[in-house]
Design a protein around this motif. Structure first.
Motif, PDB file in Angstrom:
ATOM      1  N   PRO A 144      43.173  26.796  38.014  1.00  0.00           N
ATOM      2  CA  PRO A 144      43.825  25.515  38.288  1.00  0.00           C
ATOM      3  C   PRO A 144      43.045  24.268  37.859  1.00  0.00           C
ATOM      4  N   PRO A 145      41.707  24.207  38.053  1.00  0.00           N
ATOM      5  CA  PRO A 145      41.000  23.009  37.591  1.00  0.00           C
ATOM      6  C   PRO A 145      41.082  22.808  36.077  1.00  0.00           C
ATOM      7  N   GLY A 181      49.584  28.088  46.238  1.00  0.00           N
ATOM      8  CA  GLY A 181      48.646  28.435  45.179  1.00  0.00           C
ATOM      9  C   GLY A 181      47.610  27.350  44.979  1.00  0.00           C
ATOM     10  N   GLY A 182      46.503  27.738  44.331  1.00  0.00           N
ATOM     11  CA  GLY A 182      45.463  26.780  44.028  1.00  0.00           C
ATOM     12  C   GLY A 182      45.925  25.711  43.057  1.00  0.00           C
ATOM     13  N   ASP A 183      46.916  26.053  42.217  1.00  0.00           N
ATOM     14  CA  ASP A 183      47.438  25.063  41.271  1.00  0.00           C
ATOM     15  C   ASP A 183      48.046  23.874  42.016  1.00  0.00           C
ATOM     16  N   LEU A 184      48.749  24.148  43.131  1.00  0.00           N
ATOM     17  CA  LEU A 184      49.339  23.073  43.922  1.00  0.00           C
ATOM     18  C   LEU A 184      48.258  22.269  44.663  1.00  0.00           C
ATOM     19  N   ILE A 193      39.031  42.153  35.759  1.00  0.00           N
ATOM     20  CA  ILE A 193      39.174  41.110  34.740  1.00  0.00           C
ATOM     21  C   ILE A 193      38.660  39.783  35.266  1.00  0.00           C
ATOM     22  N   LEU A 194      38.945  39.497  36.516  1.00  0.00           N
ATOM     23  CA  LEU A 194      38.551  38.232  37.130  1.00  0.00           C
ATOM     24  C   LEU A 194      37.068  38.248  37.503  1.00  0.00           C
ATOM     25  N   SER A 195      36.455  37.087  37.457  1.00  0.00           N
ATOM     26  CA  SER A 195      35.011  36.967  37.686  1.00  0.00           C
ATOM     27  C   SER A 195      34.617  37.048  39.156  1.00  0.00           C
ATOM     28  N   GLY A 196      35.527  36.711  40.043  1.00  0.00           N
ATOM     29  CA  GLY A 196      35.175  36.611  41.456  1.00  0.00           C
ATOM     30  C   GLY A 196      34.625  35.249  41.820  1.00  0.00           C
ATOM     31  N   ASN A 197      34.658  34.320  40.870  1.00  0.00           N
ATOM     32  CA  ASN A 197      34.245  32.941  41.144  1.00  0.00           C
ATOM     33  C   ASN A 197      35.454  32.129  41.594  1.00  0.00           C
ATOM     34  N   PHE A 198      35.401  31.635  42.801  1.00  0.00           N
ATOM     35  CA  PHE A 198      36.446  30.752  43.325  1.00  0.00           C
ATOM     36  C   PHE A 198      35.801  29.396  43.572  1.00  0.00           C
ATOM     37  N   LEU A 199      36.471  28.357  43.128  1.00  0.00           N
ATOM     38  CA  LEU A 199      35.824  27.051  43.009  1.00  0.00           C
ATOM     39  C   LEU A 199      36.240  26.078  44.108  1.00  0.00           C
ATOM     40  N   TYR A 251      55.347  35.419  36.830  1.00  0.00           N
ATOM     41  CA  TYR A 251      53.923  35.182  37.049  1.00  0.00           C
ATOM     42  C   TYR A 251      53.743  33.806  37.665  1.00  0.00           C
ATOM     43  N   VAL A 252      52.658  33.636  38.388  1.00  0.00           N
ATOM     44  CA  VAL A 252      52.373  32.343  38.998  1.00  0.00           C
ATOM     45  C   VAL A 252      51.581  31.529  37.980  1.00  0.00           C
ATOM     46  N   GLN A 253      52.213  30.505  37.448  1.00  0.00           N
ATOM     47  CA  GLN A 253      51.653  29.749  36.339  1.00  0.00           C
ATOM     48  C   GLN A 253      50.368  29.014  36.723  1.00  0.00           C
ATOM     49  N   ASN A 254      49.429  28.961  35.756  1.00  0.00           N
ATOM     50  CA  ASN A 254      48.178  28.217  35.907  1.00  0.00           C
ATOM     51  C   ASN A 254      47.313  28.733  37.055  1.00  0.00           C
ATOM     52  N   THR A 255      47.372  30.043  37.287  1.00  0.00           N
ATOM     53  CA  THR A 255      46.573  30.675  38.333  1.00  0.00           C
ATOM     54  C   THR A 255      45.937  31.944  37.767  1.00  0.00           C
ATOM     55  N   THR A 256      45.225  32.682  38.617  1.00  0.00           N
ATOM     56  CA  THR A 256      44.647  33.951  38.194  1.00  0.00           C
ATOM     57  C   THR A 256      45.706  34.889  37.625  1.00  0.00           C
ATOM     58  N   ALA A 257      46.908  34.853  38.196  1.00  0.00           N
ATOM     59  CA  ALA A 257      47.981  35.744  37.741  1.00  0.00           C
ATOM     60  C   ALA A 257      48.325  35.488  36.279  1.00  0.00           C
TER      61      ALA A 257
END
Length: 339
Positions: A100-101, A78-81, A218-224, A148-154
């Protein structure tokens, strides 16, 4: 199951911290030797990827992997990791959703900055229930165990879906799980539903799961793209980051220009799904929102602020976070030129 998840996360963080110690000398050497943006041969970028190394694969497929600098791709669940790895000094560049950021910055003084945005599809971001479940919608999750996958889009879209259904976060027994552990818990009866993304959702459907809620709208589609501060202090590393992000945009354009079938085959092999399904997912994703990078803008910062405010409302953040404090336009000029 849940104790095992905690042990897994702790072990992962320990490995990241250990890797950071060994990598610090390499990073310092790269930074000191790369005194100008024209000298890229001594640069090594440690770059994160989630699910599978799709960015590395698409660059190879499009013939754009011949970079004048070295790239070491590192795979995470995940991006959180990835952001944890950035914080630990084990990565130079991380790719993630907007979430995640936020948590990485709220956990202390950030050592990274968001330098670019990659617009991408929000498909395969779902809440699923196992085969045979009687739950048919989000409202049916009340009182149930939901992974749920914590601190992510989920984490974010599950919260928003609950609100849309008239439920509070406290109306479910929420269980933070990594994607693989969540799949195992879903199939083993440990949870009633699972909010996740990407290959974990693809695998869940292959195992008979059905969708009861989606984060697509719901999600913006912005990936950083988030870079370590030390990267931004090196002209050569900055130039390499801008070049790499631009190459990925050009690679996706190449795929859309009549080369979908070949990359669908690569995707199917990597994710262990039928070729027809991989091709459909690829076409659907690029039709919904073509994958392409763009520089930092006020609108992208405002989008992440909305997400951060939702987590403050949820209580996941202790206090309001001003997200623009960890964004920078330092890469904008070079990225526009590279694009």
């Amino acid at each position: 199951m849940f104790q095992r998840t905690l042990r897994t996360s702790a072990a992962a963080l320990f490995l990241l911290l250990t890797a950071a110690c060994g990598a610090s000398a390499e990073a310092e050497s790269s930074s000191s030797s790369s005194s100008s943006s024209s000298d890229l041969s001594s640069v090594t970028l440690r770059v994160g990827a989630t699910g599978w190394k799709s960015e590395e694969a698409i660059l190879q497929y499009a013939g754009l992997d011949d970079t004048p600098y070295k790239v070491k791709w590192n795979l995470f669940q995940g991006g959180d990791l990835q952001l944890q790895a950035i914080r630990a000094g084990a990565l130079d560049l991380a790719s993630s959703s907007e979430i995640p950021p936020v948590f990485a910055a709220a956990d202390g003084e950030p050592n990274f900055r968001v330098v670019a945005v990659q617009r991408a599809a929000t498909l395969n971001q779902e809440v699923v229930v196992p085969k045979g479940s009687k739950v048919t919608d989000i409202a049916g999750l009340k009182g149930g165990k939901v992974g749920y996958v914590q601190n992510t889009t989920a984490h974010y879209f599950l919260y928003e879906l609950l609100k849309q259904a008239g439920l509070k976060w406290s109306d479910i027994d929420a269980k933070p799980l990594l994607p693989n552990d969540g799949l195992a818990a879903l199939n083993g009866g440990g949870i009633d539903a699972f909010a996740s993304y990407g290959t974990s959702i693809t695998t869940a459907h292959q195992q008979g799961a059905t969708t009861v809620g989606s984060g697509a709208d719901i999600l913006s589609g912005n990936f950083l793209w988030s870079a370590r501060d030390s990267v931004l202090k090196s002209p050569a590393q900055k130039a390499a980051v801008a070049d790499l992000i631009a190459r990925i945009t050009r690679a996706y354009a190449y795929v859309r220009d009549g080369h979908e079938d070949g990359f669908a085959k690569i995707t199917a092999d990597a994710t262990h799904q039928p070729l027809a399904q991989a091709r459909k997912d690829l076409l659907d994703a690029q039709a919904q929102r073509p994958t392409e990078a763009r520089p930092v803008g006020d609108d992208t910062i405002a989008s992440q602020q909305k997400v951060a405010d939702a987590f403050t409302e949820l209580g996941a953040l202790k206090e309001k976070l001003d997200v623009k404090s960890f964004w920078t336009t330092a890469l904008d000029a070079e990225l526009r030129k590279a694009l």
